[in-house]
Design a protein around this motif. Sequence first.
Motif, PDB file in Angstrom:
ATOM      1  N   PRO A 124       0.832  -1.213   0.000  1.00 33.02           N
ATOM      2  CA  PRO A 124       0.000   0.000   0.000  1.00 33.02           C
ATOM      3  C   PRO A 124       0.867   1.264   0.000  1.00 33.02           C
ATOM      4  CG  PRO A 124      -0.784  -1.587   1.620  1.00 33.02           C
ATOM      5  CD  PRO A 124       0.541  -2.090   1.147  1.00 33.02           C
ATOM      6  N   PRO A 125       0.400   2.338  -0.619  1.00 31.47           N
ATOM      7  CA  PRO A 125       1.183   3.584  -0.678  1.00 31.47           C
ATOM      8  C   PRO A 125       1.669   4.092   0.678  1.00 31.47           C
ATOM      9  CG  PRO A 125      -0.674   3.716  -2.179  1.00 31.47           C
ATOM     10  CD  PRO A 125      -0.855   2.439  -1.410  1.00 31.47           C
ATOM     11  N   PRO A 126       0.858   4.006   1.768  1.00 33.05           N
ATOM     12  CA  PRO A 126       1.363   4.517   3.053  1.00 33.05           C
ATOM     13  C   PRO A 126       2.563   3.746   3.588  1.00 33.05           C
ATOM     14  CG  PRO A 126      -1.035   4.324   3.094  1.00 33.05           C
ATOM     15  CD  PRO A 126      -0.566   3.611   1.872  1.00 33.05           C
ATOM     16  N   VAL A 127       2.795   2.532   3.100  1.00 32.06           N
ATOM     17  CA  VAL A 127       3.930   1.735   3.570  1.00 32.06           C
ATOM     18  C   VAL A 127       5.226   2.175   2.892  1.00 32.06           C
ATOM     19  CG1 VAL A 127       4.854  -0.619   3.753  1.00 32.06           C
ATOM     20  CG2 VAL A 127       2.412  -0.218   4.059  1.00 32.06           C
ATOM     21  N   GLU A 128       5.107   2.813   1.754  1.00 31.06           N
ATOM     22  CA  GLU A 128       6.294   3.130   0.949  1.00 31.06           C
ATOM     23  C   GLU A 128       7.248   4.072   1.672  1.00 31.06           C
ATOM     24  OE1 GLU A 128       4.785   4.611  -2.722  1.00 31.06           O
ATOM     25  OE2 GLU A 128       3.885   2.691  -3.327  1.00 31.06           O
ATOM     26  N   GLN A 129       6.725   5.111   2.312  1.00 33.28           N
ATOM     27  CA  GLN A 129       7.604   6.084   2.968  1.00 33.28           C
ATOM     28  C   GLN A 129       8.366   5.474   4.144  1.00 33.28           C
ATOM     29  OE1 GLN A 129       5.710   9.697   4.247  1.00 33.28           O
ATOM     30  NE2 GLN A 129       7.602  10.643   4.915  1.00 33.28           N
ATOM     31  N   PRO A 130       7.691   4.789   5.106  1.00 39.47           N
ATOM     32  CA  PRO A 130       8.475   4.171   6.193  1.00 39.47           C
ATOM     33  C   PRO A 130       9.423   3.097   5.688  1.00 39.47           C
ATOM     34  CG  PRO A 130       6.151   3.547   6.325  1.00 39.47           C
ATOM     35  CD  PRO A 130       6.243   4.642   5.322  1.00 39.47           C
ATOM     36  N   LEU A 131       9.079   2.442   4.590  1.00 35.92           N
ATOM     37  CA  LEU A 131       9.965   1.431   4.029  1.00 35.92           C
ATOM     38  C   LEU A 131      11.220   2.074   3.450  1.00 35.92           C
ATOM     39  CD1 LEU A 131      10.232  -1.594   3.570  1.00 35.92           C
ATOM     40  CD2 LEU A 131       9.068  -1.311   1.376  1.00 35.92           C
ATOM     41  N   ARG A 132      11.038   3.208   2.758  1.00 36.96           N
ATOM     42  CA  ARG A 132      12.211   3.937   2.240  1.00 36.96           C
ATOM     43  C   ARG A 132      13.092   4.423   3.385  1.00 36.96           C
ATOM     44  NH1 ARG A 132       8.525   6.137  -1.565  1.00 36.96           N
ATOM     45  NH2 ARG A 132       8.257   7.984  -0.239  1.00 36.96           N
ATOM     46  N   ARG A 133      12.466   4.901   4.446  1.00 38.45           N
ATOM     47  CA  ARG A 133      13.227   5.375   5.603  1.00 38.45           C
ATOM     48  C   ARG A 133      14.014   4.224   6.230  1.00 38.45           C
ATOM     49  NH1 ARG A 133      13.152   9.281   9.738  1.00 38.45           N
ATOM     50  NH2 ARG A 133      14.980   8.788  11.020  1.00 38.45           N
ATOM     51  N   GLN A 134      13.399   3.082   6.344  1.00 37.02           N
ATOM     52  CA  GLN A 134      14.103   1.924   6.900  1.00 37.02           C
ATOM     53  C   GLN A 134      15.282   1.515   6.024  1.00 37.02           C
ATOM     54  OE1 GLN A 134      12.293  -2.055   6.777  1.00 37.02           O
ATOM     55  NE2 GLN A 134      12.643  -2.219   8.983  1.00 37.02           N
ATOM     56  N   GLU A 135      15.090   1.559   4.711  1.00 33.08           N
ATOM     57  CA  GLU A 135      16.166   1.216   3.786  1.00 33.08           C
ATOM     58  C   GLU A 135      17.323   2.199   3.909  1.00 33.08           C
ATOM     59  OE1 GLU A 135      16.365  -0.535  -0.692  1.00 33.08           O
ATOM     60  OE2 GLU A 135      14.984   1.120  -0.349  1.00 33.08           O
TER      61      GLU A 135
END
Length: 446
Positions: A124-135
């Motif tokens: 889902p789109p809301p997961v993309e930002q925290p996932l990028r931050r984690q990466e």
Amino acid sequence: MNQDATASSQAHETLRAEEPSEQRGVEIRHVKPAQLPGRGLGLVTTAKIKTGARIIFVPEKAMFKPYSFLTNASPQAQLAVSLLVDCIAAQPTISTWAATWPTDVDFEHSMPLRWPESLRDLIPPPVEQPLRRQEEDLLKDLNSVHDFLAASELSDDDFRYYWFIVNSRSFHWKPSGGKVGSMVMCPFIDYINHAPSGSACNVFERANGYEVVADRDYGEFWSQFQMNSLPFRYFFLFQRRIVLSPYCQIKMRSIALKVLRVYKRKIVTNPSEAAGEEILATYGAHSNDKLLVHYGFVCHSGRAPNHETPNRDDDIRLDHILLPALTPAVRTQLQDVGFLGGYALLPASNELCFKTQVAVRAMLLTCNEWEYFVANGEDLGEDQSGAVRTFVAPLLKQYSDEAAEKLVRIASKREDLRDRNNEFDLLDTRWTQIAHALEDFLDSVP
């Protein structure tokens, strides 16, 4: 039970048998690790536990702490490297414990950061930002320890595994009187699965360690009966929803009471039957998006099945559909007061969060009306809640259509990647939760 499962079970039994209460002061009372259907490992009771009773205590001396080298690395990187060094050296203080942790394959199938791009495209789109931050955090930490790993002939993959262990199983610790805190590992507490805030045991950081305290009575007759006695539960369900004749009602009550007497006699004569309730704790007031990114699972949300408690901390983020609908002037206006972004639908209450209410009213109201709402949380004059819901309805319908399309794609791709069932289950669950929340909200709009 397959060989891997047997080995894992033996590791947990070994850790339990080597309970370090005598050597390092760890207290473990009336609980043990267990495999739970559909939930992996967890901690369950072995006897009755009263509200407020101490279940686990891990003193500071029993915690695994980072070593003092690599002071320029983040606390997470320091702890991950320290774990890596001790595990590679097979230190006895860590080896038995480490055998109970998830494997690298477990992380590969649960953590979105480890998924191939073909699956990450479905999140889902809301997961993309925290996932990028984690990466970004992982890459930064890898760079900070690169020289040490190279000098020690250790690989990035070795570090990455322990980085995920720390990310999903560590605690923050600041010694009494200490100026600097750190991240630590606490044996046995890391078995405890997550539950929404306000619905789990209490975990306290004391001056001398971490303590887990029972939030309610465990193993009591009525608690066990309500959770495990399907006949009695369904009796009440039928009585509420089906109009029965007086004779049938008497007959059903008679059957239910017989079941009740048998079940009660079984618990009284065999106290072990009162054990086996899962002990849960709260990792934080996290939405399912954050739980998915950092822990590799999601909780039930919104329409929770059976008796399971929904995740009251969950939200459905709306930034990707609401921000484009705001004019540049309104965005500036919201940014000036700290209300730009972070918009959400709250499934537990079927309401828009306050920041969303503020943002939409900035589009609908005069400046004075909007400022009054920001300051007081209510409208000046006529209630504008209906107008707000009407404004966001087409946007949420757009998101609902996206959810439906993603669920179709997930079902289609599952056929081609049968070895990725866990990943598809997670994706399907989260998108279904989003679809249900949006549908419930849209149904409430006139």
